[in-house]
Design a protein around this motif. Structure first.
Motif, PDB file in Angstrom:
ATOM      1  N   LEU A 101     115.705  33.577  38.069  1.00  0.00           N
ATOM      2  CA  LEU A 101     116.305  34.893  37.861  1.00  0.00           C
ATOM      3  C   LEU A 101     117.758  34.787  37.452  1.00  0.00           C
ATOM      4  O   LEU A 101     118.244  35.575  36.636  1.00  0.00           O
ATOM      5  CB  LEU A 101     116.195  35.727  39.148  1.00  0.00           C
ATOM      6  N   GLY A 102     118.449  33.811  37.990  1.00  0.00           N
ATOM      7  CA  GLY A 102     119.880  33.701  37.764  1.00  0.00           C
ATOM      8  C   GLY A 102     120.247  32.872  36.554  1.00  0.00           C
ATOM      9  O   GLY A 102     119.488  32.748  35.591  1.00  0.00           O
ATOM     10  N   VAL A 103     121.419  32.253  36.627  1.00  0.00           N
ATOM     11  CA  VAL A 103     121.968  31.463  35.525  1.00  0.00           C
ATOM     12  C   VAL A 103     121.331  30.074  35.538  1.00  0.00           C
ATOM     13  O   VAL A 103     121.265  29.428  36.596  1.00  0.00           O
ATOM     14  CB  VAL A 103     123.497  31.336  35.670  1.00  0.00           C
ATOM     15  N   PRO A 104     120.861  29.589  34.387  1.00  0.00           N
ATOM     16  CA  PRO A 104     120.266  28.238  34.346  1.00  0.00           C
ATOM     17  C   PRO A 104     121.235  27.176  34.867  1.00  0.00           C
ATOM     18  O   PRO A 104     122.399  27.139  34.466  1.00  0.00           O
ATOM     19  CB  PRO A 104     119.970  28.036  32.861  1.00  0.00           C
ATOM     20  N   GLY A 105     120.756  26.333  35.751  1.00  0.00           N
ATOM     21  CA  GLY A 105     121.584  25.276  36.316  1.00  0.00           C
ATOM     22  C   GLY A 105     122.327  25.675  37.571  1.00  0.00           C
ATOM     23  O   GLY A 105     122.822  24.818  38.311  1.00  0.00           O
ATOM     24  N   MET A 106     122.434  26.975  37.817  1.00  0.00           N
ATOM     25  CA  MET A 106     123.123  27.452  39.019  1.00  0.00           C
ATOM     26  C   MET A 106     122.168  27.392  40.204  1.00  0.00           C
ATOM     27  O   MET A 106     121.046  27.883  40.126  1.00  0.00           O
ATOM     28  CB  MET A 106     123.599  28.887  38.801  1.00  0.00           C
ATOM     29  N   THR A 107     122.596  26.776  41.288  1.00  0.00           N
ATOM     30  CA  THR A 107     121.746  26.600  42.462  1.00  0.00           C
ATOM     31  C   THR A 107     122.531  26.948  43.727  1.00  0.00           C
ATOM     32  O   THR A 107     123.764  27.045  43.700  1.00  0.00           O
ATOM     33  CB  THR A 107     121.270  25.144  42.574  1.00  0.00           C
ATOM     34  N   PRO A 108     121.830  27.120  44.852  1.00  0.00           N
ATOM     35  CA  PRO A 108     122.546  27.335  46.118  1.00  0.00           C
ATOM     36  C   PRO A 108     123.515  26.217  46.462  1.00  0.00           C
ATOM     37  O   PRO A 108     124.495  26.438  47.163  1.00  0.00           O
ATOM     38  CB  PRO A 108     121.406  27.436  47.143  1.00  0.00           C
ATOM     39  N   THR A 109     123.239  25.007  45.988  1.00  0.00           N
ATOM     40  CA  THR A 109     124.149  23.884  46.227  1.00  0.00           C
ATOM     41  C   THR A 109     125.548  24.184  45.711  1.00  0.00           C
ATOM     42  O   THR A 109     126.546  23.748  46.290  1.00  0.00           O
ATOM     43  CB  THR A 109     123.610  22.609  45.537  1.00  0.00           C
ATOM     44  N   LEU A 110     125.636  24.944  44.635  1.00  0.00           N
ATOM     45  CA  LEU A 110     126.925  25.347  44.081  1.00  0.00           C
ATOM     46  C   LEU A 110     127.366  26.691  44.635  1.00  0.00           C
ATOM     47  O   LEU A 110     128.567  26.927  44.816  1.00  0.00           O
ATOM     48  CB  LEU A 110     126.835  25.417  42.550  1.00  0.00           C
ATOM     49  N   ALA A 111     126.424  27.581  44.896  1.00  0.00           N
ATOM     50  CA  ALA A 111     126.768  28.935  45.326  1.00  0.00           C
ATOM     51  C   ALA A 111     127.360  28.964  46.729  1.00  0.00           C
ATOM     52  O   ALA A 111     128.327  29.696  46.980  1.00  0.00           O
ATOM     53  CB  ALA A 111     125.530  29.827  45.255  1.00  0.00           C
ATOM     54  N   VAL A 112     126.792  28.184  47.642  1.00  0.00           N
ATOM     55  CA  VAL A 112     127.281  28.231  49.034  1.00  0.00           C
ATOM     56  C   VAL A 112     128.744  27.823  49.143  1.00  0.00           C
ATOM     57  O   VAL A 112     129.558  28.558  49.720  1.00  0.00           O
ATOM     58  CB  VAL A 112     126.396  27.376  49.963  1.00  0.00           C
ATOM     59  N   PRO A 113     129.165  26.671  48.599  1.00  0.00           N
ATOM     60  CA  PRO A 113     130.591  26.339  48.704  1.00  0.00           C
ATOM     61  C   PRO A 113     131.481  27.323  47.954  1.00  0.00           C
ATOM     62  O   PRO A 113     132.613  27.578  48.377  1.00  0.00           O
ATOM     63  CB  PRO A 113     130.685  24.929  48.109  1.00  0.00           C
ATOM     64  N   ALA A 114     130.991  27.888  46.845  1.00  0.00           N
ATOM     65  CA  ALA A 114     131.786  28.879  46.118  1.00  0.00           C
ATOM     66  C   ALA A 114     132.039  30.105  46.986  1.00  0.00           C
ATOM     67  O   ALA A 114     133.137  30.677  46.989  1.00  0.00           O
ATOM     68  CB  ALA A 114     131.076  29.278  44.826  1.00  0.00           C
ATOM     69  N   ILE A 115     131.016  30.517  47.735  1.00  0.00           N
ATOM     70  CA  ILE A 115     131.172  31.655  48.646  1.00  0.00           C
ATOM     71  C   ILE A 115     132.106  31.298  49.793  1.00  0.00           C
ATOM     72  O   ILE A 115     132.972  32.087  50.184  1.00  0.00           O
ATOM     73  CB  ILE A 115     129.795  32.103  49.171  1.00  0.00           C
ATOM     74  N   TRP A 116     131.961  30.098  50.321  1.00  0.00           N
ATOM     75  CA  TRP A 116     132.815  29.691  51.440  1.00  0.00           C
ATOM     76  C   TRP A 116     134.265  29.486  51.023  1.00  0.00           C
ATOM     77  O   TRP A 116     135.170  29.596  51.848  1.00  0.00           O
ATOM     78  CB  TRP A 116     132.248  28.418  52.065  1.00  0.00           C
ATOM     79  N   MET A 117     134.492  29.187  49.762  1.00  0.00           N
ATOM     80  CA  MET A 117     135.877  29.020  49.309  1.00  0.00           C
ATOM     81  C   MET A 117     136.669  30.313  49.464  1.00  0.00           C
ATOM     82  O   MET A 117     137.861  30.279  49.765  1.00  0.00           O
ATOM     83  CB  MET A 117     135.905  28.540  47.859  1.00  0.00           C
ATOM     84  N   VAL A 118     136.014  31.449  49.253  1.00  0.00           N
ATOM     85  CA  VAL A 118     136.719  32.718  49.444  1.00  0.00           C
ATOM     86  C   VAL A 118     136.713  33.145  50.908  1.00  0.00           C
ATOM     87  O   VAL A 118     137.692  33.716  51.396  1.00  0.00           O
ATOM     88  CB  VAL A 118     136.146  33.831  48.546  1.00  0.00           C
ATOM     89  N   ILE A 143     148.074  24.394  47.450  1.00  0.00           N
ATOM     90  CA  ILE A 143     147.614  23.070  47.875  1.00  0.00           C
ATOM     91  C   ILE A 143     146.577  23.199  48.993  1.00  0.00           C
ATOM     92  O   ILE A 143     145.538  22.519  48.985  1.00  0.00           O
ATOM     93  CB  ILE A 143     148.801  22.209  48.322  1.00  0.00           C
ATOM     94  N   ALA A 144     146.852  24.071  49.951  1.00  0.00           N
ATOM     95  CA  ALA A 144     145.920  24.261  51.064  1.00  0.00           C
ATOM     96  C   ALA A 144     144.580  24.780  50.562  1.00  0.00           C
ATOM     97  O   ALA A 144     143.517  24.319  50.990  1.00  0.00           O
ATOM     98  CB  ALA A 144     146.513  25.229  52.086  1.00  0.00           C
ATOM     99  N   MET A 145     144.628  25.737  49.644  1.00  0.00           N
ATOM    100  CA  MET A 145     143.388  26.293  49.109  1.00  0.00           C
ATOM    101  C   MET A 145     142.587  25.212  48.379  1.00  0.00           C
ATOM    102  O   MET A 145     141.357  25.126  48.522  1.00  0.00           O
ATOM    103  CB  MET A 145     143.710  27.445  48.157  1.00  0.00           C
ATOM    104  N   PHE A 146     143.270  24.387  47.621  1.00  0.00           N
ATOM    105  CA  PHE A 146     142.592  23.306  46.900  1.00  0.00           C
ATOM    106  C   PHE A 146     141.925  22.339  47.874  1.00  0.00           C
ATOM    107  O   PHE A 146     140.752  21.984  47.706  1.00  0.00           O
ATOM    108  CB  PHE A 146     143.586  22.560  46.009  1.00  0.00           C
ATOM    109  N   LEU A 147     142.644  21.918  48.897  1.00  0.00           N
ATOM    110  CA  LEU A 147     142.113  20.935  49.839  1.00  0.00           C
ATOM    111  C   LEU A 147     140.944  21.503  50.640  1.00  0.00           C
ATOM    112  O   LEU A 147     139.936  20.822  50.857  1.00  0.00           O
ATOM    113  CB  LEU A 147     143.218  20.457  50.774  1.00  0.00           C
ATOM    114  N   VAL A 148     141.078  22.748  51.099  1.00  0.00           N
ATOM    115  CA  VAL A 148     139.985  23.371  51.852  1.00  0.00           C
ATOM    116  C   VAL A 148     138.764  23.534  50.959  1.00  0.00           C
ATOM    117  O   VAL A 148     137.630  23.246  51.371  1.00  0.00           O
ATOM    118  CB  VAL A 148     140.426  24.725  52.434  1.00  0.00           C
TER     119      VAL A 148
END
Length: 214
Positions: A101-118, A143-148
């Protein structure tokens, strides 16, 4: 007895960040095997409808109560609040990772950390920065945001793609997340709130890296 202004602002900012961090829980049922990712995305999408209604009541109907007054900033008083943008961006990333349904190649493996970054990275960088709400964040916050963000991505990307590519993918998410977080929320009257931009920027960066390196 009312709190002094500085103490009141500090308390309110803590409450905002606590609410912010609570979004970390959204992917947890999926990670524990209790829900599918499609169900997780559906819950987040339902949340968009809820916050859309709340913002309509606040901005159009004029509903005002203590929660709004305490958890929205001054520059959000006549525009869509950050919590709504947060819900929209996380739901968009989640839906983009729904299989077939979503974007080709996009998976929860990428979505979960992207959500947690915010949900986790943004409160940490905000706590370390001393900037005004409408100013760009200070270097220590970037710097803190990058490292986290990097620390949040690596446990997902390295097992999925191997040590070399996995680190590169995590970096490709952490860098745009830090940039999106560091920019001021309002630039020449245009809303670029980091709640709206961090998840798609991070997910997009990681997806690009996977496409190129994978």
């Amino acid at each position: 007895m009312p709190l002094p202004a500085a103490e009141w602002r500090a308390e309110v900012e803590f409450e905002r960040r606590l609410v912010h961090a609570s979004g970390t829980l959204f992917p947890v049922p999926y990670l524990l095997g209790w829900l599918t990712w499609t169900e997780t995305a559906a819950i987040l999408a339902l949340g968009v409808a809820v916050v859309g209604l709340l913002e309509f009541l606040r901005l159009v109907v004029g509903l005002d109560h203590a929660v709004y007054r305490r958890l929205t900033r001054e520059y959000e008083s006549d525009s869509v609040a950050g919590y709504a943008m947060y819900q929209i961006s996380t739901a968009a990333v989640a839906v983009a990772a729904v299989p077939a349904l979503g974007v080709p190649g996009m998976t929860p493996t990428l979505a979960v950390p992207a959500i947690w970054m915010v949900s986790l990275g943004d409160p940490v960088s905000g706590a370390l920065g001393d900037n005004d709400a409408t100013e760009a964040k200070r270097p220590v916050a970037w710097i803190a945001m990058f490292l986290v963000s990097l620390a949040l991505a690596l446990p997902f990307t390295v097992p999925a793609f191997g040590s070399g590519v996995g680190v590169a993918v995590a970096l490709a998410g952490a860098v745009p997340a830090a940039v999106a977080d560091g920019l001021p929320p309002i630039i020449r009257g245009v809303a670029v709130d980091d709640n709206l931009t961090i998840p798609p920027a991070a997910a997009g960066g990681m997806l690009l890296a996977v496409t190129v390196l994978g």
